[in-house]
Scaffold this motif. Structure first.
Motif, PDB file in Angstrom:
ATOM      1  N   PHE A 138     -12.941  22.054 -31.388  1.00 56.27           N
ATOM      2  CA  PHE A 138     -12.261  21.036 -30.593  1.00 56.27           C
ATOM      3  C   PHE A 138     -10.788  21.069 -30.992  1.00 56.27           C
ATOM      4  N   ALA A 139      -9.895  20.961 -30.021  1.00 55.89           N
ATOM      5  CA  ALA A 139      -8.469  21.064 -30.325  1.00 55.89           C
ATOM      6  C   ALA A 139      -7.667  20.133 -29.433  1.00 55.89           C
ATOM      7  N   THR A 140      -6.499  19.745 -29.911  1.00 56.15           N
ATOM      8  CA  THR A 140      -5.564  18.932 -29.131  1.00 56.15           C
ATOM      9  C   THR A 140      -4.215  19.623 -29.087  1.00 56.15           C
ATOM     10  N   THR A 141      -3.439  19.298 -28.073  1.00 54.85           N
ATOM     11  CA  THR A 141      -2.104  19.859 -27.926  1.00 54.85           C
ATOM     12  C   THR A 141      -1.069  18.817 -28.355  1.00 54.85           C
ATOM     13  N   VAL A 142       0.193  19.133 -28.152  1.00 59.90           N
ATOM     14  CA  VAL A 142       1.285  18.218 -28.504  1.00 59.90           C
ATOM     15  C   VAL A 142       1.105  16.884 -27.788  1.00 59.90           C
ATOM     16  N   GLY A 143       1.162  15.799 -28.539  1.00 62.15           N
ATOM     17  CA  GLY A 143       1.099  14.459 -27.961  1.00 62.15           C
ATOM     18  C   GLY A 143      -0.279  14.014 -27.516  1.00 62.15           C
ATOM     19  N   GLU A 144      -1.293  14.841 -27.669  1.00 63.42           N
ATOM     20  CA  GLU A 144      -2.638  14.514 -27.182  1.00 63.42           C
ATOM     21  C   GLU A 144      -3.527  14.016 -28.309  1.00 63.42           C
ATOM     22  N   ARG A 145      -4.233  12.928 -28.061  1.00 63.20           N
ATOM     23  CA  ARG A 145      -5.323  12.500 -28.924  1.00 63.20           C
ATOM     24  C   ARG A 145      -6.623  12.650 -28.146  1.00 63.20           C
ATOM     25  N   ARG A 146      -7.675  13.055 -28.842  1.00 61.02           N
ATOM     26  CA  ARG A 146      -8.945  13.304 -28.152  1.00 61.02           C
ATOM     27  C   ARG A 146     -10.079  12.655 -28.917  1.00 61.02           C
ATOM     28  N   GLN A 147     -10.911  11.895 -28.192  1.00 57.52           N
ATOM     29  CA  GLN A 147     -12.057  11.216 -28.808  1.00 57.52           C
ATOM     30  C   GLN A 147     -13.345  11.828 -28.273  1.00 57.52           C
ATOM     31  N   PHE A 148     -14.284  12.087 -29.169  1.00 58.46           N
ATOM     32  CA  PHE A 148     -15.562  12.667 -28.748  1.00 58.46           C
ATOM     33  C   PHE A 148     -16.632  12.340 -29.785  1.00 58.46           C
ATOM     34  N   ARG A 149     -17.868  12.641 -29.422  1.00 56.25           N
ATOM     35  CA  ARG A 149     -19.002  12.377 -30.308  1.00 56.25           C
ATOM     36  C   ARG A 149     -19.709  13.684 -30.609  1.00 56.25           C
ATOM     37  N   LEU A 150     -19.988  13.929 -31.889  1.00 53.78           N
ATOM     38  CA  LEU A 150     -20.738  15.110 -32.283  1.00 53.78           C
ATOM     39  C   LEU A 150     -22.234  14.889 -32.035  1.00 53.78           C
ATOM     40  N   ALA A 151     -22.989  15.975 -32.117  1.00 50.38           N
ATOM     41  CA  ALA A 151     -24.418  15.903 -31.793  1.00 50.38           C
ATOM     42  C   ALA A 151     -25.183  14.969 -32.713  1.00 50.38           C
ATOM     43  N   ASP A 152     -24.681  14.779 -33.945  1.00 48.24           N
ATOM     44  CA  ASP A 152     -25.388  13.902 -34.887  1.00 48.24           C
ATOM     45  C   ASP A 152     -25.048  12.435 -34.672  1.00 48.24           C
ATOM     46  N   GLY A 153     -24.171  12.133 -33.706  1.00 49.69           N
ATOM     47  CA  GLY A 153     -23.780  10.753 -33.422  1.00 49.69           C
ATOM     48  C   GLY A 153     -22.462  10.335 -34.038  1.00 49.69           C
ATOM     49  N   THR A 154     -21.855  11.172 -34.876  1.00 47.79           N
ATOM     50  CA  THR A 154     -20.579  10.846 -35.507  1.00 47.79           C
ATOM     51  C   THR A 154     -19.459  10.839 -34.464  1.00 47.79           C
ATOM     52  N   ASN A 155     -18.682   9.772 -34.463  1.00 44.61           N
ATOM     53  CA  ASN A 155     -17.545   9.665 -33.547  1.00 44.61           C
ATOM     54  C   ASN A 155     -16.289  10.206 -34.224  1.00 44.61           C
ATOM     55  N   GLN A 285       9.256  14.898 -43.088  1.00 47.32           N
ATOM     56  CA  GLN A 285       7.969  14.448 -42.567  1.00 47.32           C
ATOM     57  C   GLN A 285       8.133  13.878 -41.166  1.00 47.32           C
ATOM     58  N   VAL A 286       9.215  13.162 -40.954  1.00 41.81           N
ATOM     59  CA  VAL A 286       9.509  12.627 -39.620  1.00 41.81           C
ATOM     60  C   VAL A 286       9.605  13.763 -38.612  1.00 41.81           C
ATOM     61  N   GLY A 287      10.304  14.836 -39.001  1.00 42.36           N
ATOM     62  CA  GLY A 287      10.446  15.972 -38.107  1.00 42.36           C
ATOM     63  C   GLY A 287       9.115  16.620 -37.770  1.00 42.36           C
ATOM     64  N   ALA A 288       8.227  16.739 -38.754  1.00 43.72           N
ATOM     65  CA  ALA A 288       6.915  17.337 -38.513  1.00 43.72           C
ATOM     66  C   ALA A 288       6.106  16.509 -37.525  1.00 43.72           C
ATOM     67  N   GLU A 289       6.159  15.184 -37.652  1.00 44.17           N
ATOM     68  CA  GLU A 289       5.419  14.313 -36.734  1.00 44.17           C
ATOM     69  C   GLU A 289       6.014  14.339 -35.331  1.00 44.17           C
ATOM     70  N   LEU A 290       7.344  14.415 -35.230  1.00 44.88           N
ATOM     71  CA  LEU A 290       7.975  14.516 -33.907  1.00 44.88           C
ATOM     72  C   LEU A 290       7.522  15.779 -33.184  1.00 44.88           C
ATOM     73  N   SER A 291       7.350  16.858 -33.934  1.00 40.92           N
ATOM     74  CA  SER A 291       6.906  18.108 -33.334  1.00 40.92           C
ATOM     75  C   SER A 291       5.503  17.976 -32.778  1.00 40.92           C
ATOM     76  N   ARG A 292       4.605  17.304 -33.516  1.00 44.30           N
ATOM     77  CA  ARG A 292       3.218  17.184 -33.066  1.00 44.30           C
ATOM     78  C   ARG A 292       3.036  16.153 -31.962  1.00 44.30           C
ATOM     79  N   TRP A 293       3.805  15.069 -32.026  1.00 40.36           N
ATOM     80  CA  TRP A 293       3.623  13.993 -31.060  1.00 40.36           C
ATOM     81  C   TRP A 293       4.466  14.173 -29.798  1.00 40.36           C
TER      82      TRP A 293
END
Length: 353
Positions: A138-155, A285-293
């Motif tokens: 499972f992967a996300t791109t810049v600025g993306e958050r993704r929510q899902f459930r695994l087969a064992d029920g873990t969110n 650290q601020v710069g690293a987060e700006l890149s991801r978000w």
């Protein structure tokens, strides 16, 4: 692993689709294209299995060698083994130069993509050896958050620019994380849920917890409820430290662990709700987060600016608004050109110096 179809042939994928798969895996796709590519892949089991296997290969390469890859050498080596190859390019965005080795850990394997003939050679290479369950990623791109459930029920909630790899055969109870992840675990005492990240592994004792990583390979764990055992990546449970609800741990790149008891605040879990919070954070650290978000690279016009720290909170603001607040908070000036923002010291009159 054997993930070919019943005829042993690769899934039918057009050359232009290999272009966008390459951009998606290298992290070069725009958010809208990345989302549409992800949905397109998930709509077909064979395509998804093929790309999951490719992603696993890229992860293995990143662990083996984090140095800048010798792409020319890689291309020559791959070309020598195949004929009728067709290079697949990574087009640069209009108005700016092609990106440098921003995703260096993955580009050595991505170089193979450049000489694929419709992907068939790679698919046959990864699908014909040992029989076993497929790796799921499972992967996300810049600025993306993704929510899902695994087969064992873990969110799970994945933060921007992050990746979760599920170990095959683990019944979704063992995963590897790159980036940020929040886990609300379905507890099973006989099969502990394990997350491997950086130099450590975390096992639940019935809990919800957040994991964040930084550019240097450091890890921060914040326990929202329950407890977890944290220890070296390849160690047994006996050598682990137990973190309980509201405890926080930081792990530096060399594996040293620091624990703060009852220190977790809402800020530690803010990213799960889409808030970007800095508390006395170093500007790097601020710069690293700006890149991801936001997909923006922060550069320093003066090396002494690296000593600055930022305290600020953002929730859905535009990138320009975020950059302006950062500049004002740091008593500095930011000039932006495309996806590059340069931070300068400002004189009392507000002029760059």
């Amino acid at each position: 692993m054997n993930m070919s179809n019943s005829g042993g042939s690769p899934p039918k994928i057009a050359p232009e689709d290999w272009d966008r798969i390459a951009r998606y895996l290298a992290g070069e796709a725009e958010p809208r294209e990345a989302e549409s590519t992800r949905r397109w892949l998930e709509a077909d089991d064979e395509r998804l299995a093929m790309v999951n296997a490719l992603q696993a290969a890229l992860v293995n390469v990143s662990r083996e060698d984090s140095r800048k890859p010798d792409v020319e050498s890689a291309l020559r080596k791959v070309k020598s083994g195949f004929v009728h190859t067709k290079p697949i390019g990574f087009p640069a965005s209009a108005g700016r130069a092609a990106p440098a080795w921003k995703f260096a850990p993955y580009m050595k394997a991505a170089a193979v993509l450049l000489v694929l003939a419709g992907g068939a050679f790679f698919w046959r290479d990864i699908s014909g050896s040992a029989v076993g369950p497929a790796v799921r990623t499972f992967a996300t791109t810049v600025g993306e958050r993704r929510q899902f459930r695994l087969a064992d029920g873990t969110n799970v909630v994945l933060g921007p620019g992050s990746r979760l790899i599920v170990d095959p055969g683990s019944s979704d109870r063992s995963v590897a994380l790159e980036g940020d992840g929040y886990f609300a675990v379905t507890h099973d005492a006989s099969h502990p849920f394990t997350v491997k990240v950086g130099t450590v592994k975390i096992q639940d004792v019935g809990t919800a917890f957040s994991i964040q990583t930084n550019e240097d390979g450091g890890v921060r764990v914040a326990v929202a409820s329950g407890s977890v055992a944290l220890g070296p990546r390849e160690s047994g449970r006996a050598s682990a430290e137990v973190l309980r609800a509201r405890d926080r741990a930081t792990v530096n790149p060399s594996g040293m662990v620091g624990i703060e008891r009852s220190a977790v605040s809402d800020d530690d879990l803010a990213w799960v709700q889409g808030r970007l919070v800095f508390r006395d954070a170093p500007v790097m650290q601020v710069g690293a987060e700006l890149s991801r978000w936001y997909g923006v690279t922060l550069r320093l016009g003066d090396s002494t600016l690296s000593n600055l720290h930022l305290t600020a909170s953002f929730s859905g603001e535009s990138v320009d608004r975020v950059l302006n607040v950062i500049a004002l908070s740091l008593g500095a000036r930011i000039e932006r050109e495309g996806n590059v923002a340069t931070l300068y010291r400002a004189s009392p009159s507000g002029l760059r110096r």
